[in-house]
Design an enzyme around this catalytic site. Structure first.
Site, PDB file in Angstrom:
ATOM      1  N   CYS A 130      19.050 -49.379  56.383  1.00  0.00           N
ATOM      2  CA  CYS A 130      19.221 -48.479  57.810  1.00  0.00           C
ATOM      3  C   CYS A 130      20.297 -48.962  58.428  1.00  0.00           C
ATOM      4  CB  CYS A 130      18.058 -48.898  58.555  1.00  0.00           C
ATOM      5  SG  CYS A 130      16.405 -48.181  57.724  1.00  0.00           S
ATOM      6  N   HIS A 270      19.444 -47.033  65.857  1.00  0.00           N
ATOM      7  CA  HIS A 270      18.578 -46.940  64.528  1.00  0.00           C
ATOM      8  C   HIS A 270      17.245 -46.403  64.961  1.00  0.00           C
ATOM      9  CE1 HIS A 270      17.050 -46.369  60.905  1.00  0.00           C
ATOM     10  NE2 HIS A 270      16.206 -47.622  60.993  1.00  0.00           N
ATOM     11  N   ASN A 300      12.074 -41.976  60.735  1.00  0.00           N
ATOM     12  CA  ASN A 300      13.046 -42.631  60.362  1.00  0.00           C
ATOM     13  C   ASN A 300      13.845 -42.113  59.155  1.00  0.00           C
ATOM     14  OD1 ASN A 300      14.709 -44.754  59.448  1.00  0.00           O
ATOM     15  ND2 ASN A 300      13.228 -46.436  59.328  1.00  0.00           N
TER      16      ASN A 300
HETATM   17  N1  ACO Z   1      -2.600 -45.339  60.603  1.00  0.00           N
HETATM   18  C1  ACO Z   1      -3.842 -45.993  60.959  1.00  0.00           C
HETATM   19  N2  ACO Z   1      -3.813 -47.512  60.893  1.00  0.00           N
HETATM   20  C2  ACO Z   1      -2.648 -48.134  60.234  1.00  0.00           C
HETATM   21  C3  ACO Z   1      -1.494 -47.197  59.873  1.00  0.00           C
HETATM   22  C4  ACO Z   1      -1.587 -45.924  59.933  1.00  0.00           C
HETATM   23  N3  ACO Z   1      -0.597 -45.143  59.750  1.00  0.00           N
HETATM   24  N4  ACO Z   1      -0.601 -48.052  59.338  1.00  0.00           N
HETATM   25  C5  ACO Z   1      -1.006 -49.427  59.403  1.00  0.00           C
HETATM   26  N5  ACO Z   1      -2.304 -49.178  60.098  1.00  0.00           N
HETATM   27  C6  ACO Z   1      -3.190 -50.224  60.247  1.00  0.00           C
HETATM   28  C7  ACO Z   1      -3.010 -51.793  59.551  1.00  0.00           C
HETATM   29  O1  ACO Z   1      -3.717 -51.551  58.194  1.00  0.00           O
HETATM   30  C8  ACO Z   1      -3.456 -52.623  60.321  1.00  0.00           C
HETATM   31  O2  ACO Z   1      -4.952 -52.716  60.370  1.00  0.00           O
HETATM   32  P1  ACO Z   1      -5.614 -54.134  60.413  1.00  0.00           P
HETATM   33  O3  ACO Z   1      -5.530 -54.632  61.593  1.00  0.00           O
HETATM   34  O4  ACO Z   1      -7.127 -53.638  59.995  1.00  0.00           O
HETATM   35  O5  ACO Z   1      -5.258 -54.934  59.041  1.00  0.00           O
HETATM   36  C9  ACO Z   1      -3.222 -52.131  61.765  1.00  0.00           C
HETATM   37  O6  ACO Z   1      -2.848 -50.904  61.671  1.00  0.00           O
HETATM   38  C10 ACO Z   1      -1.851 -52.906  62.163  1.00  0.00           C
HETATM   39  O7  ACO Z   1      -1.007 -52.912  61.498  1.00  0.00           O
HETATM   40  P2  ACO Z   1       0.612 -53.453  61.877  1.00  0.00           P
HETATM   41  O8  ACO Z   1       1.376 -53.277  60.407  1.00  0.00           O
HETATM   42  O9  ACO Z   1       0.325 -54.853  62.206  1.00  0.00           O
HETATM   43  O10 ACO Z   1       0.754 -52.322  62.931  1.00  0.00           O
HETATM   44  P3  ACO Z   1       2.262 -52.379  63.808  1.00  0.00           P
HETATM   45  O11 ACO Z   1       1.743 -52.288  65.420  1.00  0.00           O
HETATM   46  O12 ACO Z   1       3.220 -53.501  63.395  1.00  0.00           O
HETATM   47  O13 ACO Z   1       2.745 -51.157  63.512  1.00  0.00           O
HETATM   48  C11 ACO Z   1       4.928 -50.482  62.267  1.00  0.00           C
HETATM   49  C12 ACO Z   1       3.250 -51.000  62.067  1.00  0.00           C
HETATM   50  C13 ACO Z   1       4.819 -49.053  62.795  1.00  0.00           C
HETATM   51  C14 ACO Z   1       5.304 -50.298  60.644  1.00  0.00           C
HETATM   52  C15 ACO Z   1       5.700 -51.446  62.751  1.00  0.00           C
HETATM   53  O14 ACO Z   1       5.423 -52.857  62.518  1.00  0.00           O
HETATM   54  C16 ACO Z   1       7.178 -51.220  62.592  1.00  0.00           C
HETATM   55  O15 ACO Z   1       7.772 -50.462  63.199  1.00  0.00           O
HETATM   56  N6  ACO Z   1       7.763 -52.139  61.956  1.00  0.00           N
HETATM   57  C17 ACO Z   1       9.290 -52.179  61.838  1.00  0.00           C
HETATM   58  C18 ACO Z   1       9.805 -51.173  60.710  1.00  0.00           C
HETATM   59  C19 ACO Z   1      11.241 -51.219  60.930  1.00  0.00           C
HETATM   60  O16 ACO Z   1      11.952 -51.428  61.707  1.00  0.00           O
HETATM   61  N7  ACO Z   1      11.663 -50.878  59.571  1.00  0.00           N
HETATM   62  C20 ACO Z   1      13.168 -51.546  59.248  1.00  0.00           C
HETATM   63  C21 ACO Z   1      14.074 -50.440  59.004  1.00  0.00           C
HETATM   64  S1  ACO Z   1      13.475 -49.412  57.777  1.00  0.00           S
HETATM   65  C22 ACO Z   1      14.536 -49.649  56.487  1.00  0.00           C
HETATM   66  O17 ACO Z   1      15.448 -50.254  56.479  1.00  0.00           O
HETATM   67  C23 ACO Z   1      14.299 -48.734  55.075  1.00  0.00           C
END
Ligand code: ACO
Length: 347
Positions: A130, A270, A300
């Site tokens: 990214c 980003h 994204n």
């Molecule tokens: N719908 C419903 N529930 C979901 C979903 C979904 N789409 N996805 C995950 N959950 C659930 C998980 O299973 C988890 O359930 P559990 O508590 O029963 O285990 C719960 O939601 C919380 O999951 P987390 O991963 O802790 O959720 P979080 O609030 O962290 O959000 C997200 C997830 C959106 C992916 C976030 O962590 C994020 O944005 N991370 C960074 C992404 C990023 O910056 N990536 C870098 C760039 S990408 C690249 O370089 C290719």
């Protein structure tokens, strides 16, 4: 004699007489949309969860047999050439930042050049996930500043849908497809790319990578059956690093260039997650009305997010607008840039 500065803190600010400037931007988004409601029919998720946790409402998906990242990159470059009345023969270099190249080789940059009729120049891909667009912009800046090139195109393009597991709700809701391209030339009015910083930490690999398909684990029937050719992301761990590094690099750029929040017109972040964008702006002391946000409609798009932001906001940009670009991605990689915008976007 004092200690020599480490590479990390070395001052790489632009001091040379020739300044590189972004003189045009264009984008391409494939026509097919994938909405949160449609995703909720595919995996156990909801529009409310995706909107609240990420800020995304819909994303564009490239459909069509045989169409890869180069298709979107070429569309963006064609538009850029047309809009600037530039002949393909006048381009000196083309760099494509992508994590989803059409092939392992040749490079997607080579393919884009062929598709738009650019011949006999240097063209290559940059892989920094990214952060790829800012990495590629950094390289292009060097070519302009040292006089080796006068017109460079930097493309950020990704077909993330080609490496997403549409049975994995934790990743498939986050990404979209798209491409953006900028033209970089020597500045005519003093505005342009004033500072760039690129960083990486390979220890971040376990948290965000694609397990199979490379030389460490070449593709086999087994790797396909085990669904190892998709994005693997430990969201919560990546989130923590993303918030910290995006803010850190933005604040470092502000400090190096003696910029306080009042002196900044735009943050161009980003687009990985609206909450990461808001946290970065908050730590910089910037109100959200000076932050470019497209994640709601594009998701994204990896290397394409920053040029797509510039394209989307172009009509609102004025000559001299001060902006910071900031990105974080797989690697881990992160990067920042300080740019004064070179032209009135409304024209
Ligand atoms: N719908 C419903 N529930 C979901 C979903 C979904 N789409 N996805 C995950 N959950 C659930 C998980 O299973 C988890 O359930 P559990 O508590 O029963 O285990 C719960 O939601 C919380 O999951 P987390 O991963 O802790 O959720 P979080 O609030 O962290 O959000 C997200 C997830 C959106 C992916 C976030 O962590 C994020 O944005 N991370 C960074 C992404 C990023 O910056 N990536 C870098 C760039 S990408 C690249 O370089 C290719």
């Amino acid at each position: 004699m004092g200690k020599a500065p480490s590479v990390k803190t070395a001052d790489t600010r632009r001091t040379k007489p020739v300044r590189a400037a972004i003189t045009a931007v264009h984008g391409y988004l494939p026509p097919d949309l994938l909405t949160n409601t449609e995703l909720a029919e595919m995996v156990d998720t909801s529009d409310a969860w995706i909107t609240e946790r990420t800020g995304i409402k819909e994303r564009h998906i490239l459909k069509g047999k045989g169409l890869g990242t180069s298709h979107m990159g070429a569309e963006a470059v064609r538009g850029l050439l047309q809009k600037t009345n530039t002949a393909p023969k006048d381009i000196d270099l083309l760099i494509c930042a992508t994590t989803t190249p059409d092939f392992v080789f040749p490079s997607t940059a080579n393919l884009i050049c062929d598709m738009v009729g650019i011949r006999n120049i240097g063209s290559f891909d940059v892989q920094a996930a990214c952060s790829g667009f800012i990495y590629a912009l950094t390289i292009a800046t060097q070519f302009i500043e040292n006089g080796a090139a006068r017109k460079v195109i930097v493309v950020g393009a990704d077909k993330m849908s080609s490496i997403l597991d549409y049975t994995d709700r934790a990743t498939c809701v986050l990404f979209g497809d798209g491409a953006g391209a900028v033209l970089i030339e020597p500045s005519k009015n003093g505005h342009g790319i004033r500072d760039v910083l690129i960083r990486s930490d390979g220890a971040g690999m376990p948290h965000l990578h694609q397990k199979a398909g490379g030389s460490r684990m070449p593709p086999t029937a087994e790797t396909v059956a085990q669904r190892l050719h998709f994005v693997h992301q430990e969201g919560a761990a990546v989130y923590k690093f993303a918030v910290a590094r995006m803010a850190e690099i933005s604040l470092e750029i502000m400090l190096r260039n003696k910029l306080n929040p009042d002196k900044l017109d735009w943050l161009v972040p980003h687009q990985a997650n609206k909450r990461i964008i808001e946290a970065t702006a908050d730590r910089m002391g910037l109100p959200m009305d000076r932050v470019m946000v497209t994640i709601n409609k594009f998701g994204n798009t990896t290397a394409a997010t920053i040029p797509l932001c510039l394209w989307d906001y172009e009509p609102r940009l004025k000559e001299g607008d001060r902006m910071i670009f900031a990105a974080f991605g797989g690697g881990f990689t992160w990067a920042g840039a300080y740019v004064t915008w070179a032209y009135d976007g409304a024209r």
